[in-house]
Design a protein around this motif. Structure first.
Motif, short mmCIF file in Angstrom:
data_model
loop_
_atom_site.label_atom_id
_atom_site.label_comp_id
_atom_site.label_asym_id
_atom_site.label_seq_id
_atom_site.Cartn_x
_atom_site.Cartn_y
_atom_site.Cartn_z
N TYR A 7 -5.01 15.26 6.99
CA TYR A 7 -4.82 16.64 6.52
C TYR A 7 -4.74 16.70 5.00
O TYR A 7 -5.33 17.59 4.37
CB TYR A 7 -3.56 17.22 7.13
N GLU A 8 -4.02 15.76 4.40
CA GLU A 8 -3.90 15.74 2.94
C GLU A 8 -5.25 15.49 2.27
O GLU A 8 -5.58 16.11 1.25
CB GLU A 8 -2.88 14.67 2.52
N ILE A 9 -6.03 14.58 2.84
CA ILE A 9 -7.36 14.29 2.28
C ILE A 9 -8.25 15.54 2.36
O ILE A 9 -8.92 15.90 1.39
CB ILE A 9 -8.01 13.10 3.00
N LEU A 10 -8.26 16.20 3.50
CA LEU A 10 -9.10 17.38 3.68
C LEU A 10 -8.67 18.52 2.76
O LEU A 10 -9.52 19.25 2.22
CB LEU A 10 -9.07 17.84 5.14
N ARG A 11 -7.37 18.68 2.61
CA ARG A 11 -6.87 19.77 1.76
C ARG A 11 -7.32 19.59 0.31
O ARG A 11 -7.81 20.52 -0.32
CB ARG A 11 -5.34 19.82 1.85
N ILE A 12 -7.14 18.39 -0.21
CA ILE A 12 -7.55 18.12 -1.60
C ILE A 12 -9.07 18.11 -1.71
O ILE A 12 -9.63 18.54 -2.72
CB ILE A 12 -6.94 16.79 -2.08
N PHE A 13 -9.76 17.63 -0.66
CA PHE A 13 -11.23 17.61 -0.65
C PHE A 13 -11.80 19.01 -0.84
O PHE A 13 -12.71 19.23 -1.64
CB PHE A 13 -11.73 17.00 0.65
N PHE A 44 -14.51 11.19 -2.28
CA PHE A 44 -14.05 10.01 -3.02
C PHE A 44 -12.81 10.34 -3.85
O PHE A 44 -11.78 9.66 -3.76
CB PHE A 44 -15.19 9.51 -3.91
N PHE A 45 -12.90 11.40 -4.64
CA PHE A 45 -11.77 11.77 -5.51
C PHE A 45 -10.57 12.21 -4.67
O PHE A 45 -9.42 11.90 -5.01
CB PHE A 45 -12.18 12.89 -6.46
N ALA A 46 -10.82 12.93 -3.58
CA ALA A 46 -9.72 13.40 -2.74
C ALA A 46 -8.98 12.24 -2.09
O ALA A 46 -7.74 12.24 -2.01
CB ALA A 46 -10.25 14.35 -1.67
N THR A 47 -9.71 11.23 -1.63
CA THR A 47 -9.08 10.07 -1.00
C THR A 47 -8.26 9.28 -2.00
O THR A 47 -7.13 8.86 -1.71
CB THR A 47 -10.14 9.17 -0.35
N LEU A 95 -14.08 2.31 -0.68
CA LEU A 95 -13.76 1.94 -2.07
C LEU A 95 -12.48 2.63 -2.54
O LEU A 95 -11.73 2.06 -3.36
CB LEU A 95 -14.93 2.32 -2.98
N ALA A 96 -12.22 3.82 -2.03
CA ALA A 96 -11.03 4.57 -2.47
C ALA A 96 -9.73 3.91 -2.04
O ALA A 96 -8.69 4.09 -2.70
CB ALA A 96 -11.09 5.99 -1.93
N ILE A 97 -9.75 3.14 -0.95
CA ILE A 97 -8.51 2.54 -0.43
C ILE A 97 -7.92 1.53 -1.40
O ILE A 97 -6.75 1.66 -1.80
CB ILE A 97 -8.76 1.92 0.96
N PRO A 98 -8.66 0.50 -1.83
CA PRO A 98 -8.06 -0.43 -2.81
C PRO A 98 -7.92 0.20 -4.20
O PRO A 98 -7.04 -0.19 -4.97
CB PRO A 98 -9.04 -1.60 -2.83
N LEU A 99 -8.78 1.17 -4.51
CA LEU A 99 -8.73 1.78 -5.84
C LEU A 99 -7.49 2.64 -6.02
O LEU A 99 -7.02 2.84 -7.15
CB LEU A 99 -9.99 2.63 -6.05
N SER A 100 -6.95 3.16 -4.94
CA SER A 100 -5.80 4.07 -5.03
C SER A 100 -4.47 3.34 -5.12
O SER A 100 -3.44 3.97 -5.39
CB SER A 100 -5.78 4.99 -3.81
N ARG A 101 -4.44 2.03 -4.90
CA ARG A 101 -3.18 1.29 -4.92
C ARG A 101 -2.60 1.26 -6.32
O ARG A 101 -3.30 0.95 -7.29
CB ARG A 101 -3.39 -0.13 -4.42
N LYS A 139 3.42 3.28 -12.48
CA LYS A 139 2.14 3.59 -13.10
C LYS A 139 1.66 4.97 -12.65
O LYS A 139 1.92 5.38 -11.52
CB LYS A 139 1.09 2.54 -12.73
N SER A 140 0.95 5.64 -13.54
CA SER A 140 0.44 6.98 -13.20
C SER A 140 -0.74 6.85 -12.25
O SER A 140 -1.64 6.04 -12.45
CB SER A 140 0.00 7.70 -14.48
N SER A 141 -0.74 7.67 -11.21
CA SER A 141 -1.84 7.65 -10.24
C SER A 141 -3.12 8.26 -10.82
O SER A 141 -4.20 8.06 -10.26
CB SER A 141 -1.44 8.41 -8.97
N TYR A 142 -2.99 9.02 -11.92
CA TYR A 142 -4.17 9.63 -12.52
C TYR A 142 -5.09 8.61 -13.16
O TYR A 142 -6.28 8.88 -13.38
CB TYR A 142 -3.75 10.69 -13.54
N LEU A 143 -4.56 7.43 -13.51
CA LEU A 143 -5.42 6.37 -14.04
C LEU A 143 -6.45 5.94 -13.00
O LEU A 143 -7.60 5.64 -13.34
CB LEU A 143 -4.56 5.18 -14.48
N ASN A 144 -6.02 5.91 -11.74
CA ASN A 144 -6.96 5.56 -10.67
C ASN A 144 -8.03 6.64 -10.50
O ASN A 144 -9.18 6.34 -10.18
CB ASN A 144 -6.21 5.37 -9.35
#
Length: 366
Positions: free
Chosen positions: A13-19, A73-76, A284-290, A295-300
């Motif tokens: 739901y969170e992914i779809l909402r931001i997507f 991609f960005f939403a995930t 790709l979004a799964i390891p990139l989001s860690r 740390k700020s999540s916006y860097l990812n």
């Protein structure tokens, strides 16, 4: 009835909402540039003013299939990054939500996204492109009919053809003038009478001049020729010779499969690569989001934007390399998606190995 666990439904739901929010923003940004172009065409008379909204809607449908991978991609990345930032992911993982279940949830959301993108790219994209082209052609035909015998000049072929008829009656057109720009100069054709008809095969309007003269030469030069003719025929609203054949982007997917040449293969792969990239970007979004809470999540997110821009640049290069036969057709543009999957695998394994090394070091110190 298939029902997902509560935690997986929450992440989905969170992914779809931001997507949806990102998709709306990206669509507005890109449609702004398209709207300016369409308004310029309407102001210059290339398209009818009452078709602006229709063309914008068609452009939105054409952009949809290309924007879905980026928005997903960005939403995930943003969704999972926020879970790491708020330490929710740590709590969820301690409750039994492993990375395998996270991948399962992301793929479950990615599959319908990929199917929607495939439908938009393989069916809606060529249909909307053909409709937009037909609207332009119909408007040009209407302008040509209005110019027939009205004493007004009509331009076609990007100004390379100019047509004029002083008047028209039941007997046809009177006092005609046609100027055609050619590679070796300009041709001027004049006649006192003529007629016009629509070719049933090509759908183009032809003008036939009777008992007139044709003058050929180059501006600024005294070298010219003149000849007299009994009958002279020309397709007034015909496009350039190189553009008369149907372009691949206006062809339906089944037509591309039947055509089977290099240009058709490039267009077909450029349509298929976007639905496939939805799955690749999801993984790709799964390891990139860690990230750690400090740390700020916006860097990812910034890194995700950079990777997507690299993906689009490589996709454009792969397109040109195929057309120039620098890469084999079997490799085509698939290697770009494979590269994204490889990057996802490397990042995923890097984090796994790093965590294992830290765990071994902690056990050794204990």
């Amino acid at each position: 009835m298939f029902k997902l666990p509560i935690l997986e439904r929450y992440i989905g739901y969170e992914i779809l909402r931001i997507f949806l929010a990102i998709l709306v923003v990206l669509s507005q940004i890109l449609l702004g540039g398209s709207l300016v172009k369409v308004l310029k065409l309407a102001a210059s008379g290339v398209i009818p003013a009452d078709s602006v909204l229709t063309l914008i809607f068609l452009e939105l449908l054409r952009l949809g299939g290309r924007l879905i991978p980026a928005a997903f991609f960005f939403a995930t990345v943003m969704t999972l990054g926020r879970l790491y930032q708020d330490q929710e992911m740590t709590v969820l993982q301690s409750s039994g939500l492993g990375l395998g279940k996270v991948r399962r949830m992301v793929i479950l959301v990615a599959i319908p996204m990929a199917l929607i993108s495939a439908w938009l790219m393989l069916w809606v994209y060529p249909v909307s492109a053909s409709i937009a082209e037909d609207l332009k052609n119909q408007h040009q035909e209407a302008l040509l009919l209005a110019a027939m015998g009205s004493g007004r000049f009509y331009e076609a072929r990007d100004g390379k053809l100019v047509f004029y008829a002083e008047s028209s009656d039941s007997g046809g057109l009177r006092n005609l003038f046609i100027q055609v720009e050619k590679r070796d100069g300009i041709s001027l054709v004049t006649a006192e009478k003529g007629s016009h008809y629509v070719d049933p095969v090509s759908g183009l309007r032809h003008v036939v001049l009777h008992d007139g003269r044709e003058y050929n030469g180059s501006p600024g030069s005294n070298d010219f020729s003149a000849l007299k003719f009994d009958e002279y025929e020309i397709a007034v609203n015909a496009p350039e010779q190189k553009a008369r054949s149907k372009r691949p982007k206006h062809m339906h997917t089944t037509e591309l499969l039947e055509l089977g040449n290099l240009e058709a293969s490039v267009e077909l792969q450029s349509r298929l690569v976007f639905p496939l990239s939805v799955i690749a970007f999801g993984l790709l979004a799964i390891p990139l989001s860690r990230s750690s809470p400090r740390k700020s999540s916006y860097l990812n997110v910034v890194l995700a934007v950079v990777l997507y821009l690299i993906f689009m640049a490589l996709l454009k290069s792969a397109d040109q390399w195929m057309l120039r036969e620098m890469t084999p057709e079997w490799l085509g543009m698939w290697w770009v998606v494979a590269l994204m999957l490889l990057i996802a695998l490397v990042l995923d394994n890097y984090d796994t190995l790093r965590f294992r090394r830290v765990a071994r070091k902690q056990r050794a110190q204990a």
